[in-house]
Scaffold this motif. Sequence first.
Motif, mmCIF file in Angstrom:
data_model
loop_
_atom_site.group_PDB
_atom_site.id
_atom_site.type_symbol
_atom_site.label_atom_id
_atom_site.label_comp_id
_atom_site.label_asym_id
_atom_site.label_seq_id
_atom_site.Cartn_x
_atom_site.Cartn_y
_atom_site.Cartn_z
ATOM 1 N N SER A 182 50.445 32.718 -43.217
ATOM 2 C CA SER A 182 49.235 33.013 -43.985
ATOM 3 C C SER A 182 48.024 32.429 -43.286
ATOM 4 N N VAL A 183 46.874 32.998 -43.595
ATOM 5 C CA VAL A 183 45.641 32.587 -42.937
ATOM 6 C C VAL A 183 45.142 31.249 -43.462
ATOM 7 N N GLY A 184 45.631 30.811 -44.614
ATOM 8 C CA GLY A 184 45.226 29.524 -45.156
ATOM 9 C C GLY A 184 45.845 29.309 -46.518
ATOM 10 N N GLY A 185 45.526 28.197 -47.134
ATOM 11 C CA GLY A 185 46.078 27.901 -48.449
ATOM 12 C C GLY A 185 45.140 27.039 -49.262
ATOM 13 N N PRO A 186 45.222 27.127 -50.582
ATOM 14 C CA PRO A 186 44.325 26.374 -51.478
ATOM 15 C C PRO A 186 44.847 24.974 -51.772
ATOM 16 N N ALA A 187 44.737 24.079 -50.829
ATOM 17 C CA ALA A 187 45.272 22.734 -51.009
ATOM 18 C C ALA A 187 44.607 22.024 -52.180
ATOM 19 N N LEU A 188 45.374 21.153 -52.828
ATOM 20 C CA LEU A 188 44.877 20.395 -53.969
ATOM 21 C C LEU A 188 44.115 19.152 -53.513
ATOM 22 N N LEU A 232 46.859 18.248 -69.249
ATOM 23 C CA LEU A 232 46.407 18.584 -67.900
ATOM 24 C C LEU A 232 46.526 20.083 -67.648
ATOM 25 N N THR A 233 45.650 20.604 -66.806
ATOM 26 C CA THR A 233 45.731 22.011 -66.425
ATOM 27 C C THR A 233 46.966 22.237 -65.558
ATOM 28 N N PRO A 234 47.487 23.474 -65.509
ATOM 29 C CA PRO A 234 48.728 23.727 -64.754
ATOM 30 C C PRO A 234 48.641 23.402 -63.273
ATOM 31 N N ASP A 235 47.429 23.375 -62.709
ATOM 32 C CA ASP A 235 47.295 23.091 -61.283
ATOM 33 C C ASP A 235 46.936 21.630 -61.014
ATOM 34 N N THR A 259 52.650 2.892 -56.947
ATOM 35 C CA THR A 259 51.796 3.795 -56.179
ATOM 36 C C THR A 259 51.766 5.142 -56.884
ATOM 37 N N PHE A 260 50.583 5.705 -57.049
ATOM 38 C CA PHE A 260 50.406 6.978 -57.727
ATOM 39 C C PHE A 260 49.608 7.939 -56.856
ATOM 40 N N MET A 261 49.793 9.222 -57.140
ATOM 41 C CA MET A 261 48.953 10.267 -56.557
ATOM 42 C C MET A 261 48.422 11.146 -57.679
ATOM 43 N N LEU A 262 47.123 11.401 -57.642
ATOM 44 C CA LEU A 262 46.475 12.351 -58.539
ATOM 45 C C LEU A 262 46.111 13.586 -57.736
ATOM 46 N N ARG A 263 46.331 14.774 -58.320
ATOM 47 C CA ARG A 263 46.005 16.017 -57.612
ATOM 48 C C ARG A 263 45.407 17.035 -58.574
ATOM 49 N N SER A 264 44.533 17.878 -58.028
ATOM 50 C CA SER A 264 43.990 18.987 -58.816
ATOM 51 C C SER A 264 43.475 20.058 -57.868
ATOM 52 N N ALA A 265 43.520 21.306 -58.317
ATOM 53 C CA ALA A 265 42.991 22.419 -57.535
ATOM 54 C C ALA A 265 41.481 22.555 -57.679
ATOM 55 N N GLY A 332 50.476 21.384 -52.533
ATOM 56 C CA GLY A 332 50.335 20.225 -51.678
ATOM 57 C C GLY A 332 48.881 19.901 -51.411
ATOM 58 N N SER A 333 48.665 18.876 -50.595
ATOM 59 C CA SER A 333 47.317 18.417 -50.283
ATOM 60 C C SER A 333 47.237 18.094 -48.803
ATOM 61 N N THR A 334 46.019 18.090 -48.269
ATOM 62 C CA THR A 334 45.800 17.734 -46.878
ATOM 63 C C THR A 334 44.391 17.207 -46.703
ATOM 64 N N ASP A 335 44.231 16.195 -45.852
ATOM 65 C CA ASP A 335 42.891 15.704 -45.569
ATOM 66 C C ASP A 335 42.114 16.648 -44.658
ATOM 67 N N MET A 336 42.756 17.762 -44.236
ATOM 68 C CA MET A 336 41.988 18.820 -43.583
ATOM 69 C C MET A 336 40.982 19.409 -44.573
#
Length: 419
Positions: A182-188, A232-235, A259-265, A332-336
Amino acid sequence: MSVKEGVSMQEPSSPAGAQPHSAYERIAQAIREHRDELIGLARQLHRDPEVSFQEERAAEQVSRLVEAAGYRVDRPVPELPTAVRGTLCGASEVSPEAIVAVLAEYDALKGLGHGCGHNLMAMAGVGAAIGLAAIRDLYGGEVRFLGTPAEERGAGKQVMIEHGLFDGVDAAVLFHPADTNSVGGPALALEELTVTFRGAPAHASASPWAGRNALDAMIQLFTSIGLWRQQLTPDSRVHGVIDYGGDAPNIIPERADATFMLRSADDAQFAIMQRRFRAIADSAAAAHDCGVEITSMGYSLTMKNNGILGERFREHISDYGILLQETKGSAGSTDMGNVSHKVPSIHPYLAICENGTPAHTVEFRDAAATERAHEVALTAAVSLARTAYDVMVYPRLRAESWKEFSRASLRAKNLRMPW
C-alpha cells in the motif's frame, strides 16, 4: 521479483538537460552493484538485534556503508548517540536549494528481534542513499541520510526533529515491510508513559494498617482504565504492563511501576486521552494515599501521507509489477508520523510475506530474513531513490507536494501536550 534494468514513465515538466530515464537506470545499477553488501547488512542486523537506544553496532554498520558511498557522516544528537546523519551535496546546478531526507530504521523488539522488519528498512535506506550518490552529478542540493533509532520505543525521530535534523528538508522517504502492498497507512498517535506509585512499607500481617499500598493504587489504575475503555472511540487504545509490584507477599509494596501506551487515530482525541489518563492516575494515588510520578517516554503523531509523493513512488514501484493499494489499515504507530507533520513524507508498505501475517510476531520476524524480503527491500531502495531524485530535480513536484502538505489537516498544530 528483482531489480531490473531501465524504466519508462511519464515525468512532470523535466528541467532542461535532464535525462530522468538514464538517472533511474544508474540508480538501479548502483544498487545492483552493492546487492551483496546490502543483503549482508540486513542479515547481520537480523542475527544481531539491538533494542531502542542500544543500536550501537547497527549504527556503526550503516555509517560505514553510507560513508563509503561518499557521504560525510556524523552523530549529531548527544542524547541519542545511535542516530546517524550522512550528508551528500550534488554537483549539478539544477535546483540547488532542494534537500531530501532518506531514512533508515534499525532498532529491534525486546525479546523478539526484528519482528517488525527494521533490518530491511535499514537495508533499503542505505541502498537508496547509495543509489543517489551514484548520480550526484545530475542534481544540486543535498541528500540527507538519517539513521533513526528508537522507533519501537522512545520516538527517536521526534528527538531528531527537535535537534533540527529535518530543518530545510523538502521531502522525507522511508518504506516499511508488511503483509500487503500500500502507498501508506493511517498510523495512530501514541504516547508511551511510565507510572510510579509510591506508598509506605509495612508487615502485611502484623501491621498492614501502617502501610500505604502502591500496588493497590496500580491495580486501581488498571481497573479504572478497563472501565474507561467503554467510553473510548473504536480507534483509540490504552494498554500497559506492570514492571514492578513489590518484593514479597508479606510486605506492603511501597513502590509499583508500570509502562503504558496511549493511542488514537485523531490528534484532538489523543490530547483528551492524555489529560484523562493523568487524572485517572491521580485519583488512584489519592484513593490509596500514595504519590504518583508520570513520565513521558516520547510520543508519535498520526501519519500525514503525502499523496503527490506517494503517487511518484507508486509509479516507480509499479515498474516492478508491484501494485499499491491506496492505504493500509493500521492500529499501529510510528514516529514517522512526527516527521510527516514537519515535511512532506511517504511511508509505503511492501509485502514480504503472505497476507494475514501480523507484524511483531515470530512469523514476521522469520519472514524478514528471507530471500523474498531482501528482493523487496532492494526494489524499495530503487523506488525510494528515484522518488527522491524526482524531488531534487523537479521544482513543480516539490511545490505541489508542499501545497498538499499545507492543505492537509493540521489539527495537531493545536495539540497541547500536557507535560
